[in-house]
Design a protein around this motif. Sequence first.
Motif, PDB file in Angstrom:
ATOM      1  N   GLU A  44      21.845  24.212  37.056  1.00 26.93           N
ATOM      2  CA  GLU A  44      20.860  23.589  36.166  1.00 26.93           C
ATOM      3  C   GLU A  44      21.515  22.996  34.910  1.00 26.93           C
ATOM      4  O   GLU A  44      21.133  21.924  34.450  1.00 26.93           O
ATOM      5  N   VAL A  45      22.514  23.688  34.355  1.00 23.94           N
ATOM      6  CA  VAL A  45      23.189  23.206  33.147  1.00 23.94           C
ATOM      7  C   VAL A  45      23.953  21.916  33.449  1.00 23.94           C
ATOM      8  O   VAL A  45      23.887  20.940  32.700  1.00 23.94           O
ATOM      9  N   SER A  46      24.662  21.909  34.553  1.00 24.02           N
ATOM     10  CA  SER A  46      25.409  20.718  34.939  1.00 24.02           C
ATOM     11  C   SER A  46      24.475  19.541  35.206  1.00 24.02           C
ATOM     12  O   SER A  46      24.764  18.406  34.814  1.00 24.02           O
ATOM     13  N   ALA A  47      23.352  19.791  35.850  1.00 22.47           N
ATOM     14  CA  ALA A  47      22.393  18.726  36.136  1.00 22.47           C
ATOM     15  C   ALA A  47      21.807  18.159  34.849  1.00 22.47           C
ATOM     16  O   ALA A  47      21.625  16.940  34.736  1.00 22.47           O
ATOM     17  N   ALA A  48      21.537  19.023  33.863  1.00 22.74           N
ATOM     18  CA  ALA A  48      21.012  18.544  32.580  1.00 22.74           C
ATOM     19  C   ALA A  48      22.048  17.679  31.870  1.00 22.74           C
ATOM     20  O   ALA A  48      21.708  16.658  31.257  1.00 22.74           O
ATOM     21  N   TYR A  49      23.324  18.077  31.939  1.00 28.44           N
ATOM     22  CA  TYR A  49      24.385  17.300  31.298  1.00 28.44           C
ATOM     23  C   TYR A  49      24.546  15.932  31.972  1.00 28.44           C
ATOM     24  O   TYR A  49      24.641  14.910  31.298  1.00 28.44           O
ATOM     25  N   ILE A  50      24.567  15.915  33.286  1.00 23.61           N
ATOM     26  CA  ILE A  50      24.703  14.650  34.018  1.00 23.61           C
ATOM     27  C   ILE A  50      23.518  13.736  33.707  1.00 23.61           C
ATOM     28  O   ILE A  50      23.674  12.528  33.529  1.00 23.61           O
ATOM     29  N   SER A  51      22.329  14.297  33.611  1.00 21.70           N
ATOM     30  CA  SER A  51      21.150  13.505  33.277  1.00 21.70           C
ATOM     31  C   SER A  51      21.273  12.918  31.873  1.00 21.70           C
ATOM     32  O   SER A  51      20.929  11.755  31.638  1.00 21.70           O
ATOM     33  N   VAL A  53      24.102  12.250  30.261  1.00 20.28           N
ATOM     34  CA  VAL A  53      25.126  11.203  30.303  1.00 20.28           C
ATOM     35  C   VAL A  53      24.556   9.940  30.925  1.00 20.28           C
ATOM     36  O   VAL A  53      24.781   8.831  30.441  1.00 20.28           O
ATOM     37  N   TYR A  54      23.794  10.087  31.988  1.00 23.25           N
ATOM     38  CA  TYR A  54      23.185   8.929  32.638  1.00 23.25           C
ATOM     39  C   TYR A  54      22.231   8.218  31.680  1.00 23.25           C
ATOM     40  O   TYR A  54      22.235   6.994  31.601  1.00 23.25           O
ATOM     41  N   ASP A  55      21.412   8.991  30.947  1.00 23.72           N
ATOM     42  CA  ASP A  55      20.486   8.390  29.986  1.00 23.72           C
ATOM     43  C   ASP A  55      21.239   7.603  28.921  1.00 23.72           C
ATOM     44  O   ASP A  55      20.852   6.493  28.552  1.00 23.72           O
ATOM     45  N   ALA A  56      22.329   8.168  28.402  1.00 20.99           N
ATOM     46  CA  ALA A  56      23.075   7.508  27.327  1.00 20.99           C
ATOM     47  C   ALA A  56      23.813   6.273  27.838  1.00 20.99           C
ATOM     48  O   ALA A  56      23.847   5.238  27.170  1.00 20.99           O
TER      49      ALA A  56
END
Length: 74
Positions: A44-51, A53-56
């Motif tokens: 879950e933590v990795s998915a939140a980080y990837i999301s 980064v994708y948003d930015a």
Amino acid sequence: MNRLAQAALVWCLLVLMGCAIEPWVKPYERQNLADPIMSFERDEVSAAYISHVYDAREAARGAEGGGGGGCGCN
């Protein structure tokens, strides 16, 4: 009425009968579907980080869907 029209009528009635069935998942059983084991992401933590980064990077905040309970709140 010819046979094709009768068959179409029977098919339509059977399809409409499917709408009368009660939901398979009762309200008190929905907690099982909200279990973290049912999520698509392994970490879950990795998915939140990837999301994030994708948003930015893509300037697409919220483009992959949003959280909430169906009422429009996050």
